[in-house]
Design an enzyme around this catalytic site. Structure first.
Site, PDB file in Angstrom:
ATOM      1  N   LYS A   1       2.469  -3.835  -9.887  1.00 25.30           N
ATOM      2  CA  LYS A   1       3.855  -3.593 -10.325  1.00 25.30           C
ATOM      3  C   LYS A   1       4.793  -3.323  -9.141  1.00 25.30           C
ATOM      4  O   LYS A   1       5.886  -3.859  -9.083  1.00 25.30           O
ATOM      5  CB  LYS A   1       3.910  -2.386 -11.290  1.00 25.30           C
ATOM      6  CG  LYS A   1       3.045  -2.570 -12.532  1.00 25.30           C
ATOM      7  CD  LYS A   1       3.177  -1.395 -13.503  1.00 25.30           C
ATOM      8  CE  LYS A   1       2.728  -0.054 -12.949  1.00 25.30           C
ATOM      9  NZ  LYS A   1       1.281   0.063 -12.672  1.00 25.30           N
TER      10      LYS A   1
ATOM     11  N   ARG B   1       5.489   5.473 -19.400  1.00 25.58           N
ATOM     12  CA  ARG B   1       4.031   5.569 -19.388  1.00 25.58           C
ATOM     13  C   ARG B   1       3.510   6.227 -20.662  1.00 25.58           C
ATOM     14  O   ARG B   1       2.311   6.363 -20.831  1.00 25.58           O
ATOM     15  CB  ARG B   1       3.579   6.395 -18.202  1.00 25.58           C
ATOM     16  CG  ARG B   1       3.015   5.556 -17.036  1.00 25.58           C
ATOM     17  CD  ARG B   1       2.674   6.523 -15.942  1.00 25.58           C
ATOM     18  NE  ARG B   1       1.780   6.090 -14.934  1.00 25.58           N
ATOM     19  CZ  ARG B   1       2.117   5.608 -13.748  1.00 25.58           C
ATOM     20  NH1 ARG B   1       3.370   5.359 -13.472  1.00 25.58           N
ATOM     21  NH2 ARG B   1       1.191   5.356 -12.846  1.00 25.58           N
TER      22      ARG B   1
ATOM     23  N   ARG C   1      -5.752  -0.580  -0.812  1.00 24.78           N
ATOM     24  CA  ARG C   1      -4.298  -0.478  -0.665  1.00 24.78           C
ATOM     25  C   ARG C   1      -3.953   0.547   0.415  1.00 24.78           C
ATOM     26  O   ARG C   1      -4.578   1.600   0.518  1.00 24.78           O
ATOM     27  CB  ARG C   1      -3.676  -0.040  -1.988  1.00 24.78           C
ATOM     28  CG  ARG C   1      -2.184   0.236  -1.892  1.00 24.78           C
ATOM     29  CD  ARG C   1      -1.512   0.232  -3.226  1.00 24.78           C
ATOM     30  NE  ARG C   1      -1.708   1.458  -3.966  1.00 24.78           N
ATOM     31  CZ  ARG C   1      -1.147   1.700  -5.144  1.00 24.78           C
ATOM     32  NH1 ARG C   1      -0.404   0.767  -5.721  1.00 24.78           N
ATOM     33  NH2 ARG C   1      -1.364   2.827  -5.760  1.00 24.78           N
TER      34      ARG C   1
ATOM     35  N   ARG D   1      -3.058   6.565  -0.025  1.00 22.54           N
ATOM     36  CA  ARG D   1      -2.611   7.618  -0.946  1.00 22.54           C
ATOM     37  C   ARG D   1      -3.812   8.440  -1.392  1.00 22.54           C
ATOM     38  O   ARG D   1      -4.884   7.896  -1.636  1.00 22.54           O
ATOM     39  CB  ARG D   1      -1.946   6.983  -2.174  1.00 22.54           C
ATOM     40  CG  ARG D   1      -0.465   6.739  -2.010  1.00 22.54           C
ATOM     41  CD  ARG D   1       0.132   5.914  -3.114  1.00 22.54           C
ATOM     42  NE  ARG D   1      -0.213   6.332  -4.465  1.00 22.54           N
ATOM     43  CZ  ARG D   1       0.264   5.766  -5.570  1.00 22.54           C
ATOM     44  NH1 ARG D   1       1.121   4.750  -5.471  1.00 22.54           N
ATOM     45  NH2 ARG D   1      -0.098   6.176  -6.753  1.00 22.54           N
TER      46      ARG D   1
ATOM     47  N   ARG E   1      -7.194   7.778 -13.333  1.00 20.74           N
ATOM     48  CA  ARG E   1      -5.892   7.171 -13.644  1.00 20.74           C
ATOM     49  C   ARG E   1      -6.051   6.027 -14.642  1.00 20.74           C
ATOM     50  O   ARG E   1      -5.213   5.845 -15.524  1.00 20.74           O
ATOM     51  CB  ARG E   1      -5.233   6.667 -12.349  1.00 20.74           C
ATOM     52  CG  ARG E   1      -4.737   7.816 -11.466  1.00 20.74           C
ATOM     53  CD  ARG E   1      -4.522   7.377 -10.027  1.00 20.74           C
ATOM     54  NE  ARG E   1      -3.458   6.424  -9.856  1.00 20.74           N
ATOM     55  CZ  ARG E   1      -3.353   5.597  -8.823  1.00 20.74           C
ATOM     56  NH1 ARG E   1      -4.257   5.607  -7.862  1.00 20.74           N
ATOM     57  NH2 ARG E   1      -2.351   4.764  -8.739  1.00 20.74           N
TER      58      ARG E   1
HETATM   59  P1  AMP Z   1       2.288   5.422  -9.444  1.00 18.13           P
HETATM   60  O1  AMP Z   1       2.900   5.420  -8.088  1.00 18.13           O
HETATM   61  O2  AMP Z   1       3.114   4.684 -10.474  1.00 18.13           O
HETATM   62  O3  AMP Z   1       0.845   4.970  -9.434  1.00 18.13           O
HETATM   63  O4  AMP Z   1       2.274   6.941  -9.934  1.00 18.13           O
HETATM   64  C1  AMP Z   1       1.550   7.934  -9.232  1.00 18.13           C
HETATM   65  C2  AMP Z   1       1.403   9.173 -10.090  1.00 18.13           C
HETATM   66  O5  AMP Z   1       2.703   9.699 -10.399  1.00 18.13           O
HETATM   67  C3  AMP Z   1       0.749   8.959 -11.449  1.00 18.13           C
HETATM   68  O6  AMP Z   1      -0.666   8.993 -11.372  1.00 18.13           O
HETATM   69  C4  AMP Z   1       1.312  10.120 -12.238  1.00 18.13           C
HETATM   70  O7  AMP Z   1       0.663  11.340 -11.879  1.00 18.13           O
HETATM   71  C5  AMP Z   1       2.732  10.197 -11.731  1.00 18.13           C
HETATM   72  N1  AMP Z   1       3.659   9.352 -12.519  1.00 18.13           N
HETATM   73  C6  AMP Z   1       4.318   8.237 -12.113  1.00 18.13           C
HETATM   74  N2  AMP Z   1       5.092   7.751 -13.079  1.00 18.13           N
HETATM   75  C7  AMP Z   1       4.930   8.569 -14.153  1.00 18.13           C
HETATM   76  C8  AMP Z   1       5.436   8.588 -15.469  1.00 18.13           C
HETATM   77  N3  AMP Z   1       6.290   7.631 -15.904  1.00 18.13           N
HETATM   78  N4  AMP Z   1       5.052   9.581 -16.297  1.00 18.13           N
HETATM   79  C9  AMP Z   1       4.195  10.545 -15.882  1.00 18.13           C
HETATM   80  N5  AMP Z   1       3.656  10.585 -14.660  1.00 18.13           N
HETATM   81  C10 AMP Z   1       4.015   9.608 -13.787  1.00 18.13           C
END
Ligand code: AMP
Length: 214
Positions: free
Chosen positions: A15, A90, A127, A160, A171
């Site tokens: 994404k 989400r 990554r 990360r 996740r």
């Molecule tokens: P991402 O960078 O999209 O993989 O997000 C990293 C982490 O941020 C996720 O594992 C969640 O802990 C948190 N996170 C990101 N977007 C959301 C969301 N829309 N709702 C809740 N937690 C989020």
């Protein structure tokens, strides 16, 4: 016409990478909830330190924290012509909130990037991201020109903390329970399109361009 693209899909489906390509092509801002949260965490805001406790475990941050951050962005001047969102919504609650935040002008498309678990674990383990500008790399498929250094801003690349295998599995599990129901949510609105997230970046991008016709 206002163009609104929502990128859905499990972690590692591409994404962020696909979103940043499309953002350049269409001249639309890419709004990433994960990046916004990491920015808050880095700045040490109250929302950021609350969110950090969930992020390090691979769990979802409470809806109210994320919704507030996203609402501020989407209703601001940056998103007047439209936006691409990555990582939000989400949960069903977030999707319902998004429906109330975003106006009816223009078109909304939802792209679901599909990929299998083994593929996702491998991609996320390989990554690396720039600690400065956030640009995403893959050690094999999208390596930097100079090992460990961002091509764009010259800062060091990092892995990360939540891209370690045990957290990745968590996740994916959270994704299946909390986020996958959004597929039906958007399918029933007739705005969902499925695209493979396992192909080459340029193929995925051109398929989405064909679907969106923007
Ligand atoms: P991402 O960078 O999209 O993989 O997000 C990293 C982490 O941020 C996720 O594992 C969640 O802990 C948190 N996170 C990101 N977007 C959301 C969301 N829309 N709702 C809740 N937690 C989020």
């Amino acid at each position: 016409m206002k163009k609104k693209l929502i990128l859905l899909g499990p972690p590692g489906a591409g994404k962020g990478t696909v979103g940043s390509r499309l953002s350049v092509i269409w001249g639309l801002p890419l709004i990433s909830s994960g990046d916004l949260l990491r920015e808050h965490l880095k700045r040490g805001t109250e929302a950021g330190s609350n969110a950090g406790k969930y992020m390090e475990k691979g769990e979802l941050v409470p809806d109210e924290i994320v919704i507030k951050m996203i609402e501020e962005k989407l209703t601001g001047p940056l998103c007047r012509e439209g936006f691409i969102i990555d990582g939000f919504p989400r949960t069903i609650v977030q999707a319902e909130m998004l429906d109330t935040i975003v106006d009816d002008a223009g078109e909304t498309k939802v792209i679901y990037l599909k990929a299998g678990d083994d593929f996702l674990v491998e991609r996320l383990s390989l990554r690396r991201v720039c600690g400065g500008c956030g640009k995403i790399y893959h050690l094999v498929n999208l390596p930097p020109l100079k090992e460990g250094i961002c091509d764009f801003c010259g800062r060091a690349l990092i892995q990360r903390d939540d891209d370690k295998e045990e957290i990745i599995r968590r996740r994916l599990d959270v994704y299946r329970r909390m986020t996958a129901p959004l597929i039906e949510y958007y399918r029933s609105k007739n705005i969902l399109h499925m695209v493979s997230g396992e192909g080459k970046l340029e193929d995925t991008v051109s398929e989405i361009k064909k679907i969106a016709k923007w």
